[in-house]
Write a protein that holds these residues in place. Structure first.
Motif, mmCIF file in Angstrom:
data_model
loop_
_atom_site.group_PDB
_atom_site.id
_atom_site.type_symbol
_atom_site.label_atom_id
_atom_site.label_comp_id
_atom_site.label_asym_id
_atom_site.label_seq_id
_atom_site.Cartn_x
_atom_site.Cartn_y
_atom_site.Cartn_z
ATOM 1 N N GLY A 60 0.796 -1.213 0.000
ATOM 2 C CA GLY A 60 0.000 0.000 0.000
ATOM 3 C C GLY A 60 0.834 1.272 0.000
ATOM 4 N N GLN A 61 0.210 2.380 0.411
ATOM 5 C CA GLN A 61 0.871 3.687 0.302
ATOM 6 C C GLN A 61 2.090 3.825 1.215
ATOM 7 N N GLN A 92 -5.626 -7.574 -1.644
ATOM 8 C CA GLN A 92 -4.672 -6.473 -1.559
ATOM 9 C C GLN A 92 -5.301 -5.081 -1.393
ATOM 10 N N ASP A 93 -6.293 -4.742 -2.229
ATOM 11 C CA ASP A 93 -6.864 -3.387 -2.231
ATOM 12 C C ASP A 93 -8.100 -3.327 -1.327
ATOM 13 N N THR A 95 -9.788 -0.427 -0.668
ATOM 14 C CA THR A 95 -10.405 0.876 -0.906
ATOM 15 C C THR A 95 -11.881 0.860 -0.514
ATOM 16 N N ARG A 116 -3.523 0.083 2.741
ATOM 17 C CA ARG A 116 -4.069 -0.512 1.519
ATOM 18 C C ARG A 116 -5.413 0.098 1.119
ATOM 19 N N GLY A 117 -5.747 1.256 1.671
ATOM 20 C CA GLY A 117 -6.870 2.014 1.147
ATOM 21 C C GLY A 117 -8.133 2.025 1.963
#
Length: 232
Positions: A60-61, A92-93, A95, A116-117
């Motif tokens: 992630g970020q 993984q994501d 969001t 990871r959002g």
């Protein structure tokens, strides 16, 4: 004498090198003896911090970010390998996901979800010193999606609704916490949502079904039994 000045082909040079090696070994032994948990070291007081540790965010970020954390008796951050596998299972994501980390500890799981959002990550922890540590990490990362609070995990689970993922990593020595925590998490979870359960033993499919959960994924890594449970 510098290393570059040592002439190994002479007796004096070999003697000087042996002396340097001996001195380095002596310092290493003294350093090892002074570390917590080693022979000759002063034992830490029960419940007190035992030194500095580190967690690493995997994806992630904030990927590869290393964060200093306290090491305390009974504190057991989820291993990197297990965290990586868990978020692979979840795709993984994250969001727009809403996440609750009910037994935050060092914050390794909740911070990974935020990286990871996840839109919202509630990080609940009972230990005041660990809550302060989580607040410092939040400031360091400028993680505005985090809500850090101090309190009992079961009480927290009973007052929250609408979560997509609930992270449960109770202290392994408190066996009576696991099933009540899972039951409380069920009412806080959206339909089709997930519970991640880290436990000292494997939970059978039958046990999960009795609670209205599907055993979606399972992994054993050392003493850790990692379960991804899906609300039916």
């Amino acid at each position: 004498m510098s290393r570059s000045a040592i002439k190994l082909h002479t007796p004096a040079g070999r003697k000087a090198l042996d002396k340097m090696i001996h001195e380095a070994e002596r310092k290493a032994q003294e350093s090892a003896a002074a570390r917590p948990g080693r022979a000759g070291a002063k034992p830490a007081a029960a419940g007190a911090a035992t030194g500095a540790g580190e967690i690493r965010i995997i994806g992630g970020q904030w990927r590869r970010t290393r964060l200093a954390v306290a090491q305390k008796p009974g504190l057991r951050p989820t291993p990197d390998r297990v965290r990586e596998t868990l978020f692979n299972w979840l795709g993984q994501d994250l969001t727009n996901w809403k996440v609750l980390d009910a037994f935050s500890g060092t914050g390794a799981l909740g911070l990974e979800a935020a990286s990871r959002g996840a839109t919202s990550v509630i990080m609940n922890e009972q230990d005041a010193a660990l809550v302060q540590q989580l607040q410092r990490l939040q400031q360091k990362l400028d993680a505005r999606m985090l809500k850090i609070q101090r309190g009992d995990a079961l009480s927290c689970l009973k007052t929250v609704t609408g979560q997509d993922l609930i992270l449960l990593d109770p202290p392994f020595e408190q066996a009576d916490l696991f099933e009540p925590a899972v039951k409380a998490a069920m009412s806080a979870l959206n339909e089709g949502g997930y519970i991640y359960l880290e436990a000292p033993e494997a939970w059978s499919e039958e046990r999960c079904l009795e609670l209205g959960l599907e055993l979606h994924r399972y992994l054993k890594a050392g003493a850790v039994h990692a379960h991804l449970l899906k609300k039916q």
